[in-house]
Motif scaffolding. Structure first.
Motif, PDB file in Angstrom:
ATOM      1  N   ALA A 508       0.832  -1.207   0.000  1.00 48.39           N
ATOM      2  CA  ALA A 508       0.000   0.000   0.000  1.00 48.39           C
ATOM      3  C   ALA A 508       0.862   1.251   0.000  1.00 48.39           C
ATOM      4  O   ALA A 508       0.587   2.221  -0.723  1.00 48.39           O
ATOM      5  N   ILE A 512       0.833   4.121  -2.876  1.00 49.38           N
ATOM      6  CA  ILE A 512       0.479   5.514  -2.575  1.00 49.38           C
ATOM      7  C   ILE A 512       1.626   6.441  -2.959  1.00 49.38           C
ATOM      8  O   ILE A 512       1.432   7.498  -3.580  1.00 49.38           O
ATOM      9  N   GLY A 516       1.564   9.326  -5.877  1.00 49.36           N
ATOM     10  CA  GLY A 516       1.808  10.722  -5.530  1.00 49.36           C
ATOM     11  C   GLY A 516       2.955  11.321  -6.305  1.00 49.36           C
ATOM     12  O   GLY A 516       2.877  12.456  -6.787  1.00 49.36           O
ATOM     13  N   ALA A 535      -3.075  14.084   1.341  1.00 50.91           N
ATOM     14  CA  ALA A 535      -2.032  13.131   1.707  1.00 50.91           C
ATOM     15  C   ALA A 535      -1.220  13.644   2.883  1.00 50.91           C
ATOM     16  O   ALA A 535      -0.825  12.885   3.786  1.00 50.91           O
ATOM     17  N   VAL A 605       2.827   2.939   5.817  1.00 49.94           N
ATOM     18  CA  VAL A 605       1.789   3.695   5.104  1.00 49.94           C
ATOM     19  C   VAL A 605       2.047   5.197   5.221  1.00 49.94           C
ATOM     20  O   VAL A 605       1.874   5.954   4.253  1.00 49.94           O
ATOM     21  N   LEU A 609       2.423   8.114   2.314  1.00 54.42           N
ATOM     22  CA  LEU A 609       1.631   9.350   2.305  1.00 54.42           C
ATOM     23  C   LEU A 609       2.528  10.581   2.271  1.00 54.42           C
ATOM     24  O   LEU A 609       2.196  11.591   1.634  1.00 54.42           O
ATOM     25  N   ALA A 612       3.556  11.085  -1.165  1.00 49.23           N
ATOM     26  CA  ALA A 612       2.439  11.610  -1.960  1.00 49.23           C
ATOM     27  C   ALA A 612       2.159  13.071  -1.636  1.00 49.23           C
ATOM     28  O   ALA A 612       1.688  13.836  -2.484  1.00 49.23           O
TER      29      ALA A 612
END
Length: 794
Positions: A508, A512, A516, A535, A605, A609, A612
């Protein structure tokens, strides 16, 4: 069943259970018939009457007991499972006037299970009070006669449970009873030595005996014998000296059968010796196969203290292949009890543990540390030696200390064969016995009695600690002792769900981050608005969740552990905290391991982010966002390094350590190894000294040697074989007769090379976490400033 329904009547039962109410039928029993009035009165006042309903159990085989019983009325069946049988059979029936439970006289656990066949009444007579009352009666000879009668009766019941006596007639049993004598042996005491003349057959009433041969300073174990086994018969039948030594592995009670008696039984029963040979031969062949197979594979022999594993009922084990050496177990113990009752030093063994994920005994062998922590023995030596009765054992098998009775004398600490009891200053709030101040108190693990579950197990972030009953859950020990497998193991190691969670989080995060980066490169996303802003907000939330990881750890230390302490104070020193049979409840699991897995998943994760939200700043200007970006990835790198070290380093470290060492142990360990090395060289042949100079010393001093050892992936045993192979190539088969002592020198040299590698791996386990914590704190502060600054912009 209510008292009114048991065939005795409630009022009569209550009257019978009052001390001093012994009926005349008790003292009319043949055993007690000659006691004078004073002795009868003292016994009746000290004893008690027990009333039993049909099918009610008076005691069970294996129970400890300090009293014997006289049947006042009714009838009982004494049952036992003979060695080699799979079910109980009746040993004898006890009618009014008969005695049962005489094992208490010789200090062994109950050999039989006593079950009432009809409404019955038993007079329970404590052995030590019986001896005192009989001695005070002024008839020392009579008291001695009673003692002999009790011992004979106890021996008869013991013999009835052995396979050795299965086919003997009653008169043969009486012949044995006339000849046998009880002998007590302490841990390490020889029963006989290799080369001694064979003069008797031995039967094991209690404990464990190790049959071994000695070659120089090396010991080769041939068999382990336990309760109900016999030995020494082979040399008796052949008229030879002892071919091996027999040594008590722990405190043992044995029965000695003279050679003359054994020979008479053998002449009367020609089939006896062949049957004995078959039984002992099959048993020893099976044991030798297990021990030999284990010795070929592992350096740390799980059987070197088999007695400890045989008597332990709740043994604390640390899986060194997953242990991060963080010390959470010790500080959690200290936080609950004020002083740690766990010392992370002890024996290292290699064994297979049933963890419920493989077929019985099919799991890979693990490196296990047996730290210094009470193992709740089946027959605790500490409890026997305690002069005040401060040490108790509840119905669940947990051994505990009553502070209110403990004087801190240290008798229990001296009695424990494994040094699992310490003497510590008594806390101000702890109860004290009457009399003097008693500044000290004995402390030991009591499985966090009254606290719900052992704190050390629950506080381990990697789930490496667990408690086992070795005879059921350590497959090698169970196979050797012939124990039954427990269906619900409690092994350690990361569950499969953790791997799936982390793999999913990594996928994941990668998705992501890639999306991004692509959006930013195409100009479709900006950090300040749209998907880039979302994000960033999600990454900030992820950082907050990551910061919360510290809260459960501190809550564990300050919250639930404090509640446990309050529970302990409320329960007091009595029978609180009983959880049934030790080890029988659901396995205790770590509370922190799921939180660590969640922390790693959230971190992955959050990294995705962050990518991103904003790629690496291209302007090169020293902005707040650039500083946050730099520190965030620094803390991510430190966290990733720590996670990888936690995953890889323990397994490598377990391969190259003889026993688990703490950081402060390394300096002393090197000095000790060097001292041993030079002592071993002294007095050796010129050939060995030349090999030390040309091979072993350069091997130890090689600066890249520890790195080469780590890169090879070999353990200590494999490295010793590789080094010996190098020497054999140099020798080309010459001088084999002059290599005495070389094996020990190779062993020490390998340990010396492994020490720096051990230190490096331990440093890797410890270095990443402080850097991760410090950089994470800086990143969190910068994040707050970044949010405030961004929010203030128009």
């Amino acid at each position: 069943m209510s008292p009114a329904d048991d065939g005795l009547g409630g009022a009569r039962r209550a009257a019978l259970e009052r001390p001093g109410a012994f009926p005349r039928a008790v003292f009319d029993a043949p055993l007690l018939r000659g006691l004078d009035e004073r002795a009868r009165r003292e016994i009746a006042e000290a004893g008690r009457l027990r009333s039993l309903a049909p099918d009610e159990v008076a005691y069970r085989a294996g129970d400890a007991g300090g009293a014997f019983f006289v049947v006042a009325s009714g009838r009982l069946s004494l049952r036992a499972t003979r060695r080699g049988d799979d079910r109980e059979t009746e040993v004898r029936a006890a009618a009014p006037g008969d005695v049962l439970g005489e094992e208490a006289v010789v200090g062994t656990p109950r050999r039989t299970t006593a079950v009432a066949l009809a409404p019955s009444v038993l007079a329970e007579i404590p052995v030590h009070l019986f001896r005192r009352a009989a001695g005070r009666s002024g008839k020392a000879a009579f008291a001695e006669k009673l003692e002999r009668a009790l011992r004979r009766s106890a021996t008869r019941d013991l013999l009835s449970t052995l396979a050795f006596t299965r086919d003997l007639a009653p008169d043969d049993i009486e012949t044995l009873l006339d000849a046998v004598s009880h002998r007590r042996f302490e841990r390490g005491q020889p029963v006989y030595r290799q080369g001694d003349p064979a003069s008797e057959l031995w039967l094991i009433a209690e404990g464990m005996v190790q049959i071994q041969t000695e070659e120089g300073d090396r010991i080769h174990v041939r068999a382990y014998l336990t309760r109900g086994d016999f030995f020494g018969d082979v040399e008796l039948g052949a008229g030879r000296v002892r071919a091996a030594s027999a040594v008590a592995s722990g405190a043992a009670t044995l029965l000695s059968v003279p050679a003359k008696t054994f020979a008479a039984l053998a002449r009367k029963h020609p089939e006896l010796i062949p049957r004995l040979r078959r039984i002992t031969g099959e048993q020893q062949a099976a044991q030798e196969a297990i021990v030999a197979g284990h010795a070929r594979s592992h350096t740390a022999h799980v059987f070197r203290d088999l007695y400890r594993l045989e008597v332990a009922r709740s043994l604390l084990v640390i899986d060194l292949e997953t242990c991060a050496r963080c010390g959470h177990c010790a500080w959690s113990c200290a936080d609950v009890h004020g002083v740690s009752r766990l010392v992370r030093r002890g024996d290292k063994v290699i064994a297979r543990v049933d963890d419920g994920r493989q077929a019985a005994g099919q799991g890979a062998p693990r490196s296990l540390l047996l730290p210094n922590s009470c193992q709740h023995c089946e027959r605790p030596a500490c409890m026997i030696e305690c002069p005040t009765g401060a040490i108790g054992k509840d119905t669940g098998g947990e051994v505990f200390i009553r502070d209110a009775l403990c004087t801190g004398c240290g008798a229990c600490a001296k009695a424990c064969p494994w040094e699992n009891i310490a003497i510590a200053p008594r806390p101000a709030a702890a109860p004290r016995p009457g009399g003097a101040g008693f500044e000290d108190v004995a402390v030991k693990c009591d499985l966090c009695r009254g606290h719900g579950a052992p704190a050390c197990v629950e506080a381990c972030p990697t789930g490496s600690l667990f408690r086992v009953n070795p005879a059921e859950e350590i497959a090698d020990v169970r196979d050797l002792l012939g124990g039954a497998r427990r269906e619900h193991g409690r092994g350690a190691g990361a569950p499969r769900g953790d791997a799936a969670l982390l793999a999913g989080s990594a996928i994941a995060a990668a998705g992501i981050g890639a999306a991004g980066l692509s959006a930013h490169a195409a100009g479709a996303a900006r950090p300040g608005d749209g998907a880039g802003w979302a994000a960033g907000a999600a990454a900030a939330a992820g950082v907050a969740l990551l910061l919360l990881y510290a809260v459960p750890k501190r809550a564990a230390r300050w919250g639930w552990m404090r509640r446990l302490r309050r529970g302990a104070a409320a329960d007091g020193p009595g029978e609180a905290g009983e959880r049934g049979e030790v080890g029988a409840a659901a396995p205790v699991k770590s509370r922190l391991r799921p939180q660590l897995s969640a922390h790693l998943a959230i971190g992955l994760v959050t990294a995705g982010l962050a990518l991103a939200h904003a790629p690496w700043p291209r302007s090169g200007r020293p902005t707040l966002g650039a500083a946050l970006h730099l520190v965030f990835w620094a803390t991510a790198a430190a966290g990733a390094f720590t996670a990888v070290a936690y995953r890889l380093a323990p397994r490598r470290l377990a391969r190259i350590e003889r026993t688990a060492a703490l950081p402060e142990d390394f300096a002393a360990a090197r000095r000790e190894l060097l001292d041993r090395f030079y002592r071993e060289v002294s007095g050796r042949s010129d050939l060995v000294k030349k090999l030390v100079e040309k091979v072993l010393v350069p091997y130890v001093q090689s600066p890249l040697g520890p790195l080469a050892l780590l890169a090879s992936g070999r353990g200590l045993h494999a490295e010793e074989r590789a080094l010996r192979a190098r020497i054999d190539v140099i020798l080309e088969g010459r001088g084999a007769e002059r290599l005495a002592g070389l094996a020990e020198l190779i062993r020490i040299a390998v340990e010396l090379r492994a020490l720096p590698a051990q230190r490096a791996l331990l440093a890797a386990l410890r270095a990443g976490l402080p850097a991760h914590i410090v950089s994470f704190g800086v990143a969190a502060a910068l994040l707050v400033l970044h949010v405030l600054t961004a929010s203030a912009r128009p």
